[in-house]
Design a protein around this motif. Structure first.
Motif, PDB file in Angstrom:
ATOM      1  N   ASP A  43       0.825  -1.203   0.000  1.00 31.52           N
ATOM      2  CA  ASP A  43       0.000   0.000   0.000  1.00 31.52           C
ATOM      3  C   ASP A  43       0.862   1.256   0.000  1.00 31.52           C
ATOM      4  N   ASP A  44       1.982   1.222   0.713  1.00 33.31           N
ATOM      5  CA  ASP A  44       2.864   2.391   0.727  1.00 33.31           C
ATOM      6  C   ASP A  44       3.403   2.690  -0.664  1.00 33.31           C
ATOM      7  N   GLU A  45       3.791   1.650  -1.392  1.00 33.89           N
ATOM      8  CA  GLU A  45       4.290   1.846  -2.754  1.00 33.89           C
ATOM      9  C   GLU A  45       3.186   2.347  -3.668  1.00 33.89           C
ATOM     10  N   ARG A  46       1.993   1.803  -3.477  1.00 36.78           N
ATOM     11  CA  ARG A  46       0.834   2.241  -4.274  1.00 36.78           C
ATOM     12  C   ARG A  46       0.513   3.711  -3.991  1.00 36.78           C
ATOM     13  N   ASN A  47       0.561   4.094  -2.736  1.00 36.39           N
ATOM     14  CA  ASN A  47       0.305   5.497  -2.381  1.00 36.39           C
ATOM     15  C   ASN A  47       1.358   6.423  -2.969  1.00 36.39           C
TER      16      ASN A  47
END
Length: 351
Positions: A43-47
């Motif tokens: 999720d951090d990479e997606r954000n």
């Protein structure tokens, strides 16, 4: 203001073509990132990926409104024929853009895991369906629509053909390429390395798709091949040689981009892949314009035949002269303000 000496239908066809090209390059990049977000490792990479477009994605869609609104106002006959021909893909595109836009905001607010998965899925799927629908519309447009008199006379699925599907998936690959190249520009380290790999794979799809579409387009109508200076019986080198620079430039840009992506970070400027990808799209767009102009409803009505009256076009042009610099200035300003790399902690995903 005396506009009687101007070729107003030609001017408006160029303005609409520019608006559509701006939309393809800018929102195509957004849609590409939306599809690539499905491949993010966390999720951090997606954000971090979505943070690269958060300041600009709303403004990018302005060009779609300008292109569609300009077609309705400046070429009402073309609009009245083309819209019924593409009701379904246009509907799918608009619904996908709505879901993608809502998901862009809601995916950051979801607390429960199932809800977060739903909105992430809506984000990926909406981006893919919007891109595919735009490709299907383009493919259906290029192959022509059935016209009787001054109205569309075909069926609701005439746009769904092997050719339009080929164009649809080529557009998807192209948008992924634009999105991945934008991530090369805006990110660093591991995510940038991933973006380079995604861009290289997408470039293969774009090269194959563009080559296949170019050859298939030549078989659609004899007038297309004649425009390029050849037919089954003869060649006109005077026409073929200068126009041949368009596909050759696209090939050169493709090879240059492949080199930049494969040599790795630090050996080529990070901004160049985005510029080269845009150039590849522009070469394809120019090739399409050469093939189809002056047809605005291929191969039934020309730009001149579908245009509104000159007094209406002149009135609209005054407004365009005022608004276009404002839109261009705003777009340039926003991209300039948010230029530079995004860092962990940027964007909605991190308060």
């Amino acid at each position: 203001m005396d506009l009687s000496h101007l070729d107003l239908p030609l001017i408006w066809s160029v303005l609409i073509a520019i608006a559509i090209m701006m939309y393809v390059l800018l929102d195509g990049m957004d849609l590409g990132i939306g599809m690539l977000a499905a491949l993010a490792g966390s999720d951090d990479e997606r954000n971090l990926m979505t943070a690269t477009v958060e300041p600009v994605w709303d403004g990018n869609e302005t060009w779609l409104v300008l292109g569609g609104g300009g077609l309705f106002a400046a070429f009402p006959l073309a609009y009245s024929i083309l819209m019924p021909a593409f009701y379904l893909p246009v509907f799918f595109m608009l619904m996908a853009l709505i879901f993608r836009g809502v998901a862009f905001e809601f995916r950051h607010k979801a607390v429960r895991q199932p809800t977060r998965l739903f909105w992430n899925g809506a984000f990926y799927t909406g981006s893919f369906i919007a891109a595919l629908s735009q490709g299907l519309i383009l493919g259906g447009f290029v192959q022509g629509v059935t016209v009787e008199g001054r109205a569309f006379a075909g069926g609701p699925f005439d746009w769904l053909t092997p050719f339009s599907l080929m164009v649809g998936f080529a557009v998807v690959a192209g948008y992924v390429l634009l999105g991945a190249c934008w991530l090369v520009l805006k990110t660093e380290a591991e995510l940038q390395a991933k973006a380079r790999r995604w861009a290289a794979l997408a470039l293969i799809g774009v090269a194959i798709g563009f080559a296949a579409i170019s050859l298939a387009t030549l078989s659609i109508d004899p007038r297309v091949t004649m425009r390029w200076g050849f037919s089954m019986t003869h060649f006109e080198f005077g026409s073929l040689l200068p126009l041949g620079l368009i596909p050759l430039s696209g090939l050169a840009l493709t090879l240059w981009l492949a080199r930049d992506l494969l040599i790795g970070a630090g050996k080529a400027p990070d901004w160049r892949p985005s510029l080269l990808a845009a150039g590849i799209f522009l070469s394809g767009y120019l090739g399409l314009a050469v093939s189809l102009f002056p047809w605005l409803v291929p191969f039934a009505f020309t730009v001149e035949q579908t245009a509104a009256h000159d007094n209406a076009l002149g009135f609209l042009l005054v407004g365009a002269v005022v608004m276009l610099p404002v839109i261009l200035g705003y777009t340039a300003y926003v991209y300039a303000v948010f230029w530079g790399k995004v860092k962990p902690g940027d964007g909605y995903g991190h308060a």
